[in-house]
Design an enzyme around this catalytic site. Structure first.
Site, PDB file in Angstrom:
ATOM      1  N   TYR A  30       0.801  -1.237   0.000  1.00 32.48           N
ATOM      2  CA  TYR A  30       0.000   0.000   0.000  1.00 32.48           C
ATOM      3  C   TYR A  30       0.832   1.286   0.000  1.00 32.48           C
ATOM      4  O   TYR A  30       0.267   2.371  -0.055  1.00 32.48           O
ATOM      5  CB  TYR A  30      -0.956  -0.019   1.196  1.00 32.48           C
ATOM      6  CG  TYR A  30      -1.945  -1.173   1.136  1.00 32.48           C
ATOM      7  CD1 TYR A  30      -2.860  -1.270   0.095  1.00 32.48           C
ATOM      8  CD2 TYR A  30      -1.938  -2.183   2.101  1.00 32.48           C
ATOM      9  CE1 TYR A  30      -3.760  -2.333   0.017  1.00 32.48           C
ATOM     10  CE2 TYR A  30      -2.838  -3.244   2.033  1.00 32.48           C
ATOM     11  CZ  TYR A  30      -3.744  -3.315   0.990  1.00 32.48           C
ATOM     12  OH  TYR A  30      -4.630  -4.365   0.911  1.00 32.48           O
ATOM     13  N   HIS A 113      -8.361   1.900  -5.821  1.00 30.52           N
ATOM     14  CA  HIS A 113      -7.595   0.975  -4.972  1.00 30.52           C
ATOM     15  C   HIS A 113      -6.117   1.258  -5.162  1.00 30.52           C
ATOM     16  O   HIS A 113      -5.670   1.432  -6.306  1.00 30.52           O
ATOM     17  CB  HIS A 113      -7.862  -0.487  -5.344  1.00 30.52           C
ATOM     18  CG  HIS A 113      -9.307  -0.856  -5.241  1.00 30.52           C
ATOM     19  ND1 HIS A 113      -9.908  -1.119  -4.032  1.00 30.52           N
ATOM     20  CD2 HIS A 113     -10.269  -0.953  -6.184  1.00 30.52           C
ATOM     21  CE1 HIS A 113     -11.186  -1.380  -4.250  1.00 30.52           C
ATOM     22  NE2 HIS A 113     -11.441  -1.272  -5.539  1.00 30.52           N
TER      23      HIS A 113
END
Ligand code: DQA
Length: 164
Positions: A30, A113
């Protein structure tokens, strides 16, 4: 309402479960940018274009449903958001309730995302949002949020894009 001439000029940025941990959470997937940094950057850009940007992160599905309802269908016209940038996080793969609240709002939304959900575990490939989203951005890290904002600036607000 004609979407090219919104009454309010307000975007809602929504982040689902565990995204408050960005920067520390599995940084190899991430990244190292915090959610606070992302929102600060988006807000600065939005404000440069005269757009109000409201942000809400929650680990609770119902709280996200409530925010979408209260700032969407239930809000007075001048308080309504006119678009949503949403990273539903794990709710992507589970939440009919959040999907339905976005549909009830009748406003365009972009699904973001950080990771490429199609290159991970098979259960992440299914999204309850993608078929109704204006677009889906995944795998480009936190830049995906900026790209979603750029779309709204250009196509909904008819400004010259993200950079002023
Ligand atoms: C995510 C992908 C989801 O599968 C996951 O549950 C998340 C984050 C992403 O931004 O890559 O929490 O939405």
């Amino acid at each position: 309402m004609n979407q090219t001439t919104p009454l309010n000029r307000k975007l809602l940025v929504l982040n689902g479960a565990n995204l408050h941990l960005l920067g520390k959470r599995e940084p190899h997937i991430y990244g190292t940018t915090t959610l606070q940094d992302i929102i600060h950057r988006l807000s600065t850009t939005a404000h440069q274009h005269g757009i109000q940007l409201d942000h809400f992160q929650s680990n609770h599905e119902g709280d996200i449903v409530d925010i979408i309802g209260s700032q969407g269908v239930l809000a007075d016209d001048h308080d309504k958001f006119d678009g949503v940038i949403i990273n539903p996080a794990a709710f992507t793969h589970t939440s009919v309730a959040i999907r339905d609240s976005l549909l009830a709002s009748g406003k365009p939304f972009i699904e973001v995302h950080l990771s490429n959900i199609h290159a991970r575990e098979p259960f992440r490939s299914h999204s309850y949002f993608s078929d109704k989203a204006v677009g889906v951005i995944c795998g480009l890290g936190d830049m995906g949020y900026d790209m979603a904002l750029a779309w709204f600036l250009k196509n909904l607000y008819k400004t010259n894009g993200v950079h002023s």
